[in-house]
Design a protein around this motif. Structure first.
Motif, PDB file in Angstrom:
ATOM      1  N   ALA A  40     -23.673  85.502  80.011  1.00  0.00           N
ATOM      2  CA  ALA A  40     -23.797  85.291  78.565  1.00  0.00           C
ATOM      3  C   ALA A  40     -22.719  84.335  78.073  1.00  0.00           C
ATOM      4  O   ALA A  40     -22.980  83.472  77.222  1.00  0.00           O
ATOM      5  CB  ALA A  40     -23.708  86.637  77.829  1.00  0.00           C
ATOM      6  N   ALA A  41     -21.516  84.461  78.621  1.00  0.00           N
ATOM      7  CA  ALA A  41     -20.422  83.575  78.209  1.00  0.00           C
ATOM      8  C   ALA A  41     -20.698  82.139  78.646  1.00  0.00           C
ATOM      9  O   ALA A  41     -20.404  81.197  77.894  1.00  0.00           O
ATOM     10  CB  ALA A  41     -19.092  84.078  78.776  1.00  0.00           C
ATOM     11  N   ILE A  42     -21.268  81.941  79.834  1.00  0.00           N
ATOM     12  CA  ILE A  42     -21.629  80.581  80.279  1.00  0.00           C
ATOM     13  C   ILE A  42     -22.681  80.006  79.340  1.00  0.00           C
ATOM     14  O   ILE A  42     -22.589  78.854  78.908  1.00  0.00           O
ATOM     15  CB  ILE A  42     -22.162  80.582  81.733  1.00  0.00           C
ATOM     16  CG1 ILE A  42     -21.060  80.908  82.728  1.00  0.00           C
ATOM     17  CG2 ILE A  42     -22.831  79.240  82.078  1.00  0.00           C
ATOM     18  CD1 ILE A  42     -20.049  79.838  82.972  1.00  0.00           C
ATOM     19  N   ALA A  43     -23.688  80.795  79.013  1.00  0.00           N
ATOM     20  CA  ALA A  43     -24.768  80.319  78.140  1.00  0.00           C
ATOM     21  C   ALA A  43     -24.236  79.921  76.766  1.00  0.00           C
ATOM     22  O   ALA A  43     -24.754  78.992  76.147  1.00  0.00           O
ATOM     23  CB  ALA A  43     -25.840  81.405  78.002  1.00  0.00           C
ATOM     24  N   GLY A  44     -23.176  80.591  76.312  1.00  0.00           N
ATOM     25  CA  GLY A  44     -22.629  80.318  74.996  1.00  0.00           C
ATOM     26  C   GLY A  44     -21.510  79.294  74.956  1.00  0.00           C
ATOM     27  O   GLY A  44     -21.006  78.969  73.877  1.00  0.00           O
ATOM     28  N   LEU A  45     -21.114  78.767  76.118  1.00  0.00           N
ATOM     29  CA  LEU A  45     -20.007  77.807  76.156  1.00  0.00           C
ATOM     30  C   LEU A  45     -20.341  76.518  75.424  1.00  0.00           C
ATOM     31  O   LEU A  45     -21.449  75.998  75.534  1.00  0.00           O
ATOM     32  CB  LEU A  45     -19.687  77.407  77.599  1.00  0.00           C
ATOM     33  CG  LEU A  45     -18.755  78.266  78.427  1.00  0.00           C
ATOM     34  CD1 LEU A  45     -18.551  77.633  79.803  1.00  0.00           C
ATOM     35  CD2 LEU A  45     -17.445  78.493  77.755  1.00  0.00           C
ATOM     36  N   SER A  46     -19.364  76.001  74.727  1.00  0.00           N
ATOM     37  CA  SER A  46     -19.477  74.649  74.195  1.00  0.00           C
ATOM     38  C   SER A  46     -19.484  73.693  75.388  1.00  0.00           C
ATOM     39  O   SER A  46     -19.074  74.061  76.498  1.00  0.00           O
ATOM     40  CB  SER A  46     -18.275  74.328  73.304  1.00  0.00           C
ATOM     41  OG  SER A  46     -17.080  74.310  74.091  1.00  0.00           O
ATOM     42  N   TRP A  47     -19.939  72.450  75.177  1.00  0.00           N
ATOM     43  CA  TRP A  47     -19.905  71.498  76.279  1.00  0.00           C
ATOM     44  C   TRP A  47     -18.470  71.228  76.707  1.00  0.00           C
ATOM     45  O   TRP A  47     -18.188  71.050  77.895  1.00  0.00           O
ATOM     46  CB  TRP A  47     -20.652  70.201  75.948  1.00  0.00           C
ATOM     47  CG  TRP A  47     -20.686  69.324  77.163  1.00  0.00           C
ATOM     48  CD1 TRP A  47     -20.029  68.146  77.339  1.00  0.00           C
ATOM     49  CD2 TRP A  47     -21.352  69.587  78.400  1.00  0.00           C
ATOM     50  NE1 TRP A  47     -20.255  67.654  78.605  1.00  0.00           N
ATOM     51  CE2 TRP A  47     -21.070  68.528  79.289  1.00  0.00           C
ATOM     52  CE3 TRP A  47     -22.164  70.631  78.861  1.00  0.00           C
ATOM     53  CZ2 TRP A  47     -21.560  68.465  80.584  1.00  0.00           C
ATOM     54  CZ3 TRP A  47     -22.657  70.568  80.166  1.00  0.00           C
ATOM     55  CH2 TRP A  47     -22.357  69.502  81.005  1.00  0.00           C
ATOM     56  N   GLU A  48     -17.539  71.262  75.777  1.00  0.00           N
ATOM     57  CA  GLU A  48     -16.124  71.075  76.122  1.00  0.00           C
ATOM     58  C   GLU A  48     -15.657  72.195  77.049  1.00  0.00           C
ATOM     59  O   GLU A  48     -14.874  71.960  77.977  1.00  0.00           O
ATOM     60  CB  GLU A  48     -15.252  71.025  74.864  1.00  0.00           C
ATOM     61  CG  GLU A  48     -15.471  69.788  74.013  1.00  0.00           C
ATOM     62  CD  GLU A  48     -16.761  69.823  73.177  1.00  0.00           C
ATOM     63  OE1 GLU A  48     -17.309  70.933  72.917  1.00  0.00           O
ATOM     64  OE2 GLU A  48     -17.246  68.734  72.814  1.00  0.00           O
ATOM     65  N   GLY A  49     -16.135  73.404  76.821  1.00  0.00           N
ATOM     66  CA  GLY A  49     -15.803  74.521  77.707  1.00  0.00           C
ATOM     67  C   GLY A  49     -16.371  74.327  79.101  1.00  0.00           C
ATOM     68  O   GLY A  49     -15.725  74.650  80.100  1.00  0.00           O
ATOM     69  N   VAL A  50     -17.593  73.806  79.172  1.00  0.00           N
ATOM     70  CA  VAL A  50     -18.199  73.502  80.473  1.00  0.00           C
ATOM     71  C   VAL A  50     -17.370  72.436  81.188  1.00  0.00           C
ATOM     72  O   VAL A  50     -17.058  72.568  82.373  1.00  0.00           O
ATOM     73  CB  VAL A  50     -19.668  73.042  80.316  1.00  0.00           C
ATOM     74  CG1 VAL A  50     -20.222  72.527  81.642  1.00  0.00           C
ATOM     75  CG2 VAL A  50     -20.535  74.180  79.768  1.00  0.00           C
ATOM     76  N   GLU A  51     -16.984  71.384  80.459  1.00  0.00           N
ATOM     77  CA  GLU A  51     -16.182  70.317  81.071  1.00  0.00           C
ATOM     78  C   GLU A  51     -14.841  70.835  81.577  1.00  0.00           C
ATOM     79  O   GLU A  51     -14.364  70.397  82.629  1.00  0.00           O
ATOM     80  CB  GLU A  51     -15.976  69.173  80.082  1.00  0.00           C
ATOM     81  CG  GLU A  51     -17.238  68.372  79.841  1.00  0.00           C
ATOM     82  CD  GLU A  51     -17.065  67.270  78.827  1.00  0.00           C
ATOM     83  OE1 GLU A  51     -16.418  67.489  77.787  1.00  0.00           O
ATOM     84  OE2 GLU A  51     -17.585  66.158  79.093  1.00  0.00           O
ATOM     85  N   GLU A  52     -14.233  71.755  80.845  1.00  0.00           N
ATOM     86  CA  GLU A  52     -12.974  72.349  81.309  1.00  0.00           C
ATOM     87  C   GLU A  52     -13.197  73.095  82.624  1.00  0.00           C
ATOM     88  O   GLU A  52     -12.382  73.005  83.548  1.00  0.00           O
ATOM     89  CB  GLU A  52     -12.405  73.285  80.245  1.00  0.00           C
ATOM     90  CG  GLU A  52     -11.084  73.905  80.634  1.00  0.00           C
ATOM     91  CD  GLU A  52     -10.539  74.874  79.602  1.00  0.00           C
ATOM     92  OE1 GLU A  52      -9.343  75.215  79.710  1.00  0.00           O
ATOM     93  OE2 GLU A  52     -11.279  75.303  78.688  1.00  0.00           O
ATOM     94  N   ALA A  53     -14.298  73.816  82.726  1.00  0.00           N
ATOM     95  CA  ALA A  53     -14.619  74.519  83.967  1.00  0.00           C
ATOM     96  C   ALA A  53     -14.863  73.522  85.101  1.00  0.00           C
ATOM     97  O   ALA A  53     -14.383  73.719  86.224  1.00  0.00           O
ATOM     98  CB  ALA A  53     -15.848  75.412  83.770  1.00  0.00           C
ATOM     99  N   LEU A  54     -15.597  72.449  84.803  1.00  0.00           N
ATOM    100  CA  LEU A  54     -15.899  71.443  85.820  1.00  0.00           C
ATOM    101  C   LEU A  54     -14.644  70.783  86.376  1.00  0.00           C
ATOM    102  O   LEU A  54     -14.571  70.462  87.568  1.00  0.00           O
ATOM    103  CB  LEU A  54     -16.824  70.367  85.249  1.00  0.00           C
ATOM    104  CG  LEU A  54     -18.230  70.799  84.870  1.00  0.00           C
ATOM    105  CD1 LEU A  54     -18.974  69.644  84.207  1.00  0.00           C
ATOM    106  CD2 LEU A  54     -18.985  71.326  86.068  1.00  0.00           C
ATOM    107  N   ALA A  55     -13.669  70.585  85.521  1.00  0.00           N
ATOM    108  CA  ALA A  55     -12.435  69.909  85.928  1.00  0.00           C
ATOM    109  C   ALA A  55     -11.701  70.669  87.035  1.00  0.00           C
ATOM    110  O   ALA A  55     -10.925  70.077  87.781  1.00  0.00           O
ATOM    111  CB  ALA A  55     -11.525  69.697  84.722  1.00  0.00           C
ATOM    112  N   ALA A  56     -11.959  71.957  87.160  1.00  0.00           N
ATOM    113  CA  ALA A  56     -11.286  72.764  88.177  1.00  0.00           C
ATOM    114  C   ALA A  56     -12.044  72.772  89.505  1.00  0.00           C
ATOM    115  O   ALA A  56     -11.530  73.291  90.500  1.00  0.00           O
ATOM    116  CB  ALA A  56     -11.121  74.194  87.675  1.00  0.00           C
ATOM    117  N   HIS A  57     -13.255  72.219  89.524  1.00  0.00           N
ATOM    118  CA  HIS A  57     -14.060  72.229  90.747  1.00  0.00           C
ATOM    119  C   HIS A  57     -13.790  70.988  91.590  1.00  0.00           C
ATOM    120  O   HIS A  57     -13.785  69.874  91.067  1.00  0.00           O
ATOM    121  CB  HIS A  57     -15.555  72.313  90.411  1.00  0.00           C
ATOM    122  CG  HIS A  57     -15.985  73.677  90.020  1.00  0.00           C
ATOM    123  ND1 HIS A  57     -16.467  74.595  90.923  1.00  0.00           N
ATOM    124  CD2 HIS A  57     -15.976  74.301  88.822  1.00  0.00           C
ATOM    125  CE1 HIS A  57     -16.739  75.715  90.291  1.00  0.00           C
ATOM    126  NE2 HIS A  57     -16.441  75.568  89.014  1.00  0.00           N
TER     127      HIS A  57
END
Length: 157
Positions: A40-57
């Motif tokens: 649910a938290a992933i589905a609700g993430l802003s795109w900026e939140g997704v990008e922050e997650a991506l930066a760690a991969h």
């Protein structure tokens, strides 16, 4: 009931927004409840939140450095690239760069159980996507990765 720390949650997803959302639901009774909150938290993430997650991969095909839980999980998740043909790994590296130029972030795929050739084929196909389609796929892939990591975290692996 488990009261997972923010540090433990961050090893599953590096988005501050995601960590805050999942931490707010603590404690969790079981893995299913934790996974549902994570999805649910992933589905609700802003795109900026997704990008922050991506930066760690790490990029597909690059061996993640470090001794932490997240680096160890990434190495296992990308085990399909271990021992792959150097030409395939070179093509993945070139594809990663083309993808990053096109979309502005790392190519993300749930690599668990996938061979290097398969990840390359998917990468090349995804280069043809428009930005909206790719963002949906990225969010779906992130959700798969986070789900696997939350299950491992709950089980203590």
């Amino acid at each position: 009931m488990r009261e997972l720390s923010q540090e433990e949650l961050r090893s599953c997803c590096a988005s501050t927004e995601w960590v805050s959302a999942v931490a707010a639901g603590r404690p969790y009774r079981d893995a299913g409840e934790l996974v549902a909150a994570g999805q649910a938290a992933i589905a609700g993430l802003s795109w900026e939140g997704v990008e922050e997650a991506l930066a760690a991969h790490p990029r597909i095909g690059e061996r993640p450095a470090g001794d932490g839980r997240e680096a160890a999980w990434s190495r296992r998740e990308q085990s399909g690239t271990a021992g792959a043909d150097p030409a395939i790994l070179d093509a993945i590296a070139q594809g990663n760069l083309a993808y990053e130029r096109r979309f502005g972030h790392v190519y993300l795929i749930c690599a668990t159980g996938r061979r290097a050739e398969e990840m390359l084929d998917i990468l090349l196909a995804r280069l043809a996507n428009d930005e909206e389609t790719e963002r949906k796929i990225v969010r779906d892939e992130l959700s798969k990765i986070v789900t696997l990591r939350l299950e491992k975290l709950w089980e203590g692996r």
